[in-house]
Structures are given as structure tokens and as C-alpha cells.
Design an enzyme around this catalytic site. Structure first.
Site, PDB file in Angstrom:
ATOM      1  N   ASP A 198       0.871  -1.181   0.000  1.00 36.28           N
ATOM      2  CA  ASP A 198       0.000   0.000   0.000  1.00 36.28           C
ATOM      3  C   ASP A 198       0.906   1.229   0.000  1.00 36.28           C
ATOM      4  O   ASP A 198       1.406   1.627   1.053  1.00 36.28           O
ATOM      5  CB  ASP A 198      -0.874   0.030   1.252  1.00 36.28           C
ATOM      6  N   ARG A 237       4.353   2.248   2.703  1.00 34.53           N
ATOM      7  CA  ARG A 237       5.173   1.124   3.196  1.00 34.53           C
ATOM      8  C   ARG A 237       6.644   1.328   2.828  1.00 34.53           C
ATOM      9  O   ARG A 237       7.524   0.809   3.498  1.00 34.53           O
ATOM     10  CB  ARG A 237       4.676  -0.198   2.608  1.00 34.53           C
ATOM     11  N   ARG A 263      -5.876  10.712   2.831  1.00 34.13           N
ATOM     12  CA  ARG A 263      -5.767   9.681   1.799  1.00 34.13           C
ATOM     13  C   ARG A 263      -6.564  10.013   0.536  1.00 34.13           C
ATOM     14  O   ARG A 263      -6.424   9.299  -0.467  1.00 34.13           O
ATOM     15  CB  ARG A 263      -6.239   8.340   2.363  1.00 34.13           C
ATOM     16  N   LYS A 320      -9.209   1.936  -5.134  1.00 34.96           N
ATOM     17  CA  LYS A 320      -9.927   1.565  -3.909  1.00 34.96           C
ATOM     18  C   LYS A 320     -10.573   2.815  -3.291  1.00 34.96           C
ATOM     19  O   LYS A 320     -10.155   3.931  -3.605  1.00 34.96           O
ATOM     20  CB  LYS A 320      -8.983   0.877  -2.915  1.00 34.96           C
ATOM     21  N   HIS A 321     -11.640   2.658  -2.479  1.00 37.29           N
ATOM     22  CA  HIS A 321     -12.281   1.450  -1.976  1.00 37.29           C
ATOM     23  C   HIS A 321     -13.718   1.477  -2.494  1.00 37.29           C
ATOM     24  O   HIS A 321     -14.511   2.309  -2.038  1.00 37.29           O
ATOM     25  CB  HIS A 321     -12.296   1.408  -0.458  1.00 37.29           C
ATOM     26  N   HIS A 356     -11.642  -1.152   9.797  1.00 32.93           N
ATOM     27  CA  HIS A 356     -10.649  -2.024  10.431  1.00 32.93           C
ATOM     28  C   HIS A 356     -11.151  -2.490  11.800  1.00 32.93           C
ATOM     29  O   HIS A 356     -10.785  -3.572  12.265  1.00 32.93           O
ATOM     30  CB  HIS A 356      -9.322  -1.288  10.639  1.00 32.93           C
ATOM     31  N   ASP A 370     -10.788  -5.983   0.178  1.00 31.95           N
ATOM     32  CA  ASP A 370      -9.921  -5.388   1.188  1.00 31.95           C
ATOM     33  C   ASP A 370      -9.568  -6.515   2.162  1.00 31.95           C
ATOM     34  O   ASP A 370     -10.045  -7.651   2.021  1.00 31.95           O
ATOM     35  CB  ASP A 370     -10.635  -4.226   1.880  1.00 31.95           C
TER      36      ASP A 370
END
Length: 382
Positions: free
Chosen positions: A107, A115, A180, A210-211, A223, A293
Site C-alpha cells: 500500500d 510502506r 488519503r 480503492k475502496h 478495520h 480489502d
């Protein structure tokens, strides 16, 4: 007398017992083919032949892996990624042992969700919100190009980005607050996401939008549990998908775990036939690969359980199930998921035709996008 007559009938060719007349079970798809529907996360900066992930790749033929810089559970800040040179060795090893060209995903949205961090020796990245506010094509292309070229160097071939969620709720704890989204304007979201996709495509890297069908209006984090956008979602959140499908070659989309009764009053998007097969495929005409996801997020894992979630997701139109193994750690999750898909096939709860259609889409994606880059890396490694 009657008994002798019945016994004689059983000896006549073509006459069989009731037990023998049961229909033959449908031919089951080989478990190694089913492995192509699974992407998992794992722990380690090297690939050991004794590790479960090695067996998942070599024996179970999983579709690929998702890599993280930080382990959420242990706090380890070098879960899979320490430096560009280390990452290149790891990815090339993954490519070398996998029977089919593996998806190697991260990601890399930029900013807080990155990352490949500058502190670990990777190029500087900035958030989607920063680029949207700047609203300069050259800047968005510049930062995207730098990172796309780094993907090529370190042999990561899939970016779970760009985010095309519309920033309709700036206080959204998982989108707006983390910067984001490019913008609250869906046209601007589509425009800048298009620049990102262009630059990654030039390097042969897969971008995953996404998403779907839109997470930007949520007031909670999927999450952590059930996330309902019924009263906040707007149809304008589909505009980036419509425009990008019309203007670009989009190979992959990732679902959201959000519940949206405007579309489906029973199931969240990842498990919703109305959302994926209905809205995404039939109405919007998307023919590529659908990634879920992370199936270990609490909006799915704690609400529905593994077997129900897998059954509903595949029937809904999900092609590749992601198990990040970073919110909970289940080392055997790939094997368990494959066994569940096989069981659901045997029980007729998912059809062979549905699974074969997913496998065909995955094969096409790998042939057109993933394999060329893996082959290139194999050649350079020699």
C-alpha cells in the site's frame, strides 16, 4: 417370487440400483488452482524454505503476497521491509520460488500510508490530499513517477492505490483524517488518480483503485468494526470510477467493507452481489480483477466469520481474497481459505463456473501485467 424378480432385474445391463443412480459429483477444481484466489501477508525480511509462506507459494500456489513495513501486533518496524536492497532480495526470491508470477503488493498511497518510507531509503512521498490541494499535474506525476520507478527497481509489482474515495467527510477517521483522498471534488479525484495510474503503468506496475463503492463519507473505521455509510454516501462517489473506466485501462479494483443500504440492505460491499456483480460489473462495465480489502478487518472477521465471508465474497464477484495477517496473525490462513473454497464447491454453495470465471480474470491479469515484470526481474537477476 417378487424378490427373485427384483434381483434378476439388477443383473440386466443398464439397470442399476438406487444407490448407483446418484449423480456423479461435479469435478472439483484442483486446490493449486484455487490458491490463485488468495493473497496473504507474512512475517520476515527473508524467505526461508521452512516458512509457511514458502509452502504457501510453492505447494499451495497462492496468487501472491502483501508486504508491510510495520507489524501492527508486535510493533516491529521492519516486518518485511528494511531497505531497498533487502526488499529487492526478498522480492526476487519470492519471484524465483513461485510456480506462477506472484503478485507482490504494497500500500503505497503516499504520506501517512506508505510502506516504502523515506526513512528506510526510499524516495520521498506526499499524501493524496497534499497533491489535490496543490492541484498541479506536474507535481502529481513527479511524485508518482519517482515511486513507480522505485517499484520497478525493488521488484514490487502491485500498488494497492490510488485511493479514489471522495473526501466528503474530512473528519473520516480512516480516509479524511489520514489525508488519503485527493479532494472533495470527484472530478479532481479522477483527474489526479489518472496521473498516478499513468506513471505506474509506464513502469508496468499494477494500480488497484480503492475502496469501491466509496469509503470517503464514513464516520467510523472498518478495520475496527461494522461501518455504515447509508446516510452519508452519495452517488457522486462513483464518478471517479466511471471516468477512469472510460479513460484508462483499469485492471483491478479493491472493495470496501462498508455497509451501504442504498445499494444492498443486507450485506457490506465486499460480500454484496448487488454491489460487485450488479453495480461494478453490470452497471459500470468493469471486467477486470476484483480484490477484497483485508478479510481480517473486524468489519468482516468478527461480523460474519471466515466461511460465510469467503462464500459471500466469491459469490458476490470478488476474485482475490486478501488476508494481510497484520491485524490478527493466522499463519495457516492460506491453507484454511483454500480448504474452505474447496468445501464450498463440494457442497454446491459456490459454483465451479463462478470460480473458473475468477481464475480466468486472474490468469489474464497475470499474463498481461504481472508476468512481464516478473520475467524482467528474473532476467536481471541472472
Amino acid at each position: 417370487m417378487m424378490l427373485r424378480f427384483l434381483l434378476a432385474l439388477l443383473l440386466i445391463p443398464g439397470i442399476v440400483s438406487c444407490q448407483d443412480s446418484k449423480p456423479e459429483p461435479e469435478e472439483i477444481i484442483d486446490s493449486q488452482r484455487l490458491g490463485q484466489m488468495i493473497v496473504v501477508g507474512f512475517r520476515g525480511t527473508e524467505l526461508s524454505e521452512e516458512s509457511t509462506i514458502y509452502k504457501d507459494l510453492t505447494e499451495r500456489n497462492i496468487s501472491g503476497v502483501v508486504l508491510f513495513d510495520r507489524d501492527v501486533i508486535t510493533g516491529n518496524r521492519s516486518r518485511n521491509i528494511e531497505s531497498p536492497s533487502q526488499l529487492m532480495q526478498l522480492t526476487n526470491r519470492l519471484i524465483a520460488v513461485a510456480p506462477t508470477s506472484p503478485i507482490i503488493a504494497v500500500d503505497q498511497e503516499g504520506g501517512l500510508v506508505s510502506r516504502l518510507k523515506e526513512s528506510k531509503g526510499f524516495p520521498k512521498s506526499v499524501s493524496a490530499e497534499y497533491l489535490g490541494d496543490l492541484d498541479n499535474e506536474d507535481s502529481t506525476r513527479h511524485y508518482s513517477r519517482l515511486m513507480a520507478q522505485e517499484f520497478m527497481v525493488v521488484s514490487t509489482n502491485t500498488n494497492f492505490a490510488p485511493v479514489v474515495d471522495v473526501n466528503t467527510n474530512p473528519d473520516n477517521p480512516v480516509i479524511g483524517k489520514l489525508e488519503r483522498s485527493f479532494s472533495s471534488d470527484p472530478e479532481k479525484v479522477a483527474e489526479h488518480a489518472g496521473y498516478v495510474i499513468d506513471e505506474y503503468s509506464k513502469e508496468g506496475i499494477l494500480s488497484v483503485l480503492k475502496h469501491f463503492p466509496g469509503h470517503g463519507s464514513s464516520t467510523s473505521d472498518s478495520h475496527l468494526g461494522f461501518t455504515d455509510v447509508t446516510d452519508t454516501w452519495d452517488e457522486s462517489e462513483l464518478i471517479p470510477y466511471k471516468e477512469l473506466f472510460a479513460e484508462k485501462e483499469i485492471h483491478a479494483v479493491m472493495t470496501a467493507h462498508i455497509f451501504n443500504a442504498n445499494i444492498d440492505s443486507l450485506w457490506p460491499a465486499t460480500l454484496s452481489d448487488k454491489t460487485i456483480n450488479g453495480l461494478l460489473r453490470d452497471s459500470l462495465g468493469f471486467e477486470g480483477v476484483v480484490f477484497s480489502d483485508d478479510m481480517q478487518m473486524d468489519a468482516i472477521r468478527t461480523e460474519y466469520g471466515l466461511e460465510t465471508a469467503i462464500e459471500k465474497a466469491i459469490n458476490a464477484g470478488v476474485d482475490i481474497l486478501i488476508f494481510g495477517n497484520n491485524l490478527v496473525y493466522e499463519e495457516d490462513i492460506a491453507e484454511r481459505a483454500i480448504n474452505i473454497i474447496q468445501k464450498l464447491l463440494e457442497e454446491g454453495k459456490i459454483s465451479k463456473e463462478t470460480v473458473e470465471a475468477s481464475l480466468a480474470r486472474i490468469d489474464k491479469l497475470k499474463e498481461e501485467v504481472i508476468a512481464p515484470l516478473c520475467t524482467c526481474m528474473d532476467f536481471l537477476d541472472e
